[in-house]
Design a protein around this motif. Structure first.
Motif, PDB file in Angstrom:
ATOM      1  N   ALA A  18       0.833  -1.207   0.000  1.00 61.12           N
ATOM      2  CA  ALA A  18       0.000   0.000   0.000  1.00 61.12           C
ATOM      3  C   ALA A  18       0.864   1.251   0.000  1.00 61.12           C
ATOM      4  O   ALA A  18       0.575   2.210  -0.728  1.00 61.12           O
ATOM      5  N   SER A  19       1.921   1.243   0.766  1.00 62.78           N
ATOM      6  CA  SER A  19       2.806   2.411   0.823  1.00 62.78           C
ATOM      7  C   SER A  19       3.493   2.640  -0.517  1.00 62.78           C
ATOM      8  O   SER A  19       3.672   3.785  -0.941  1.00 62.78           O
ATOM      9  N   ARG A  20       3.881   1.549  -1.205  1.00 67.98           N
ATOM     10  CA  ARG A  20       4.489   1.691  -2.534  1.00 67.98           C
ATOM     11  C   ARG A  20       3.502   2.319  -3.512  1.00 67.98           C
ATOM     12  O   ARG A  20       3.859   3.165  -4.325  1.00 67.98           O
ATOM     13  N   VAL A  21       2.232   1.901  -3.416  1.00 75.39           N
ATOM     14  CA  VAL A  21       1.199   2.430  -4.307  1.00 75.39           C
ATOM     15  C   VAL A  21       0.987   3.923  -4.040  1.00 75.39           C
ATOM     16  O   VAL A  21       0.884   4.727  -4.970  1.00 75.39           O
ATOM     17  N   VAL A  22       0.917   4.303  -2.772  1.00 76.49           N
ATOM     18  CA  VAL A  22       0.729   5.710  -2.415  1.00 76.49           C
ATOM     19  C   VAL A  22       1.907   6.541  -2.911  1.00 76.49           C
ATOM     20  O   VAL A  22       1.739   7.602  -3.521  1.00 76.49           O
ATOM     21  N   ALA A  23       3.120   6.059  -2.665  1.00 82.18           N
ATOM     22  CA  ALA A  23       4.322   6.805  -3.070  1.00 82.18           C
ATOM     23  C   ALA A  23       4.443   6.898  -4.590  1.00 82.18           C
ATOM     24  O   ALA A  23       4.947   7.887  -5.119  1.00 82.18           O
ATOM     25  N   GLY A  24       3.951   5.876  -5.292  1.00 81.58           N
ATOM     26  CA  GLY A  24       4.134   5.827  -6.737  1.00 81.58           C
ATOM     27  C   GLY A  24       3.023   6.472  -7.546  1.00 81.58           C
ATOM     28  O   GLY A  24       3.064   6.450  -8.777  1.00 81.58           O
ATOM     29  N   ALA A  25       2.062   7.062  -6.881  1.00 79.56           N
ATOM     30  CA  ALA A  25       0.889   7.575  -7.599  1.00 79.56           C
ATOM     31  C   ALA A  25       1.186   8.778  -8.481  1.00 79.56           C
ATOM     32  O   ALA A  25       0.487   9.019  -9.451  1.00 79.56           O
ATOM     33  N   GLY A  26       2.214   9.571  -8.173  1.00 76.83           N
ATOM     34  CA  GLY A  26       2.548  10.731  -9.004  1.00 76.83           C
ATOM     35  C   GLY A  26       1.407  11.735  -9.079  1.00 76.83           C
ATOM     36  O   GLY A  26       0.599  11.855  -8.160  1.00 76.83           O
ATOM     37  N   GLU A  27       1.327  12.441 -10.197  1.00 78.57           N
ATOM     38  CA  GLU A  27       0.216  13.377 -10.408  1.00 78.57           C
ATOM     39  C   GLU A  27      -1.051  12.575 -10.665  1.00 78.57           C
ATOM     40  O   GLU A  27      -1.081  11.714 -11.539  1.00 78.57           O
ATOM     41  N   ILE A  28      -2.085  12.854  -9.896  1.00 81.90           N
ATOM     42  CA  ILE A  28      -3.293  12.032  -9.959  1.00 81.90           C
ATOM     43  C   ILE A  28      -4.442  12.806 -10.589  1.00 81.90           C
ATOM     44  O   ILE A  28      -4.725  13.935 -10.209  1.00 81.90           O
ATOM     45  N   ASP A  29      -5.105  12.165 -11.554  1.00 82.49           N
ATOM     46  CA  ASP A  29      -6.355  12.689 -12.099  1.00 82.49           C
ATOM     47  C   ASP A  29      -7.479  12.109 -11.232  1.00 82.49           C
ATOM     48  O   ASP A  29      -7.858  10.951 -11.395  1.00 82.49           O
ATOM     49  N   PHE A  30      -7.974  12.904 -10.297  1.00 81.97           N
ATOM     50  CA  PHE A  30      -8.922  12.398  -9.317  1.00 81.97           C
ATOM     51  C   PHE A  30     -10.300  12.104  -9.898  1.00 81.97           C
ATOM     52  O   PHE A  30     -11.128  11.483  -9.239  1.00 81.97           O
TER      53      PHE A  30
END
Length: 195
Positions: A18-30
């Protein structure tokens, strides 16, 4: 290994992914779609953050999830990634104490065995971090032991989750699919989902 120790080991693997996913999200189109029908990325992200790190921490401490958490737009805050990491680390520390698994959490009809609460929050963490990874264009990378540990838990809880619309109908996967893909499919998720 005791069930509680195994659950804690799985929580650690789930938290790392989960932490890897959060850190890897970059600029997010919400506004993008997600594997969770009816939720855009912002709604999914906030749900995922609450029901992984914050619920895990507060339930372990026998504290309620108040409006300060459930009504918060985490991803609208500049430091949400760092705060997620800190909260998840603290939650894992809380559950590292075997006493946290003792007794029940909640009161009255909503009381459940602490170990069952930990298991449900493990599933929330795994399934919604996969959702968030897919919705933000990432691969969900994890230790195969997590899929192998989570699959029997999804099998155990699937019907109850479906009764409360937490899971969709099972999705068919090919013979030889990984344990994680089978767990995802049983929860109503298509492992090959794309936006």
């Amino acid at each position: 290994m005791s069930d509680d120790k195994k659950t804690h080991e799985l929580l650690k693997l789930a938290a790392a992914s989960a932490s890897r996913v959060v850190a890897g999200a970059g600029e997010i189109d919400f506004g993008r779609p997600t594997p969770s029908p009816g939720w855009d990325v912002r709604e999914l992200a906030n749900h995922f953050i609450v029901w992984s790190a914050y619920a895990l921490e507060r339930r372990g401490l026998r504290q309620e999830l108040g409006e300060d958490v459930t009504g918060r737009d985490f991803v609208g805050e500049a430091d949400w990634r760092a705060e997620y990491e800190t909260t998840m680390d603290h939650a894992l520390e809380v559950w590292s104490d075997p006493k946290t698994f003792e007794g029940e959490i909640g009161t009255g009809h909503s009381a459940m065995a602490a170990g069952d609460i930990a298991t449900m929050l493990l599933l929330e963490t795994v399934l919604h971090s996969w959702d968030f990874a897919k919705a933000t264009g990432q691969d969900y990378v994890t230790d195969p032991a997590l899929g192998e540990g989570v699959l029997p838990l999804v099998e155990q809880w699937a019907e109850m989750y479906r009764q409360y619309d937490g899971f969709g109908e099972p999705v068919e996967v090919p013979a030889g699919a990984s344990a994680m893909d089978r767990a995802l499919a049983l929860s109503g998720r298509d492992p090959n989902w794309t936006p």
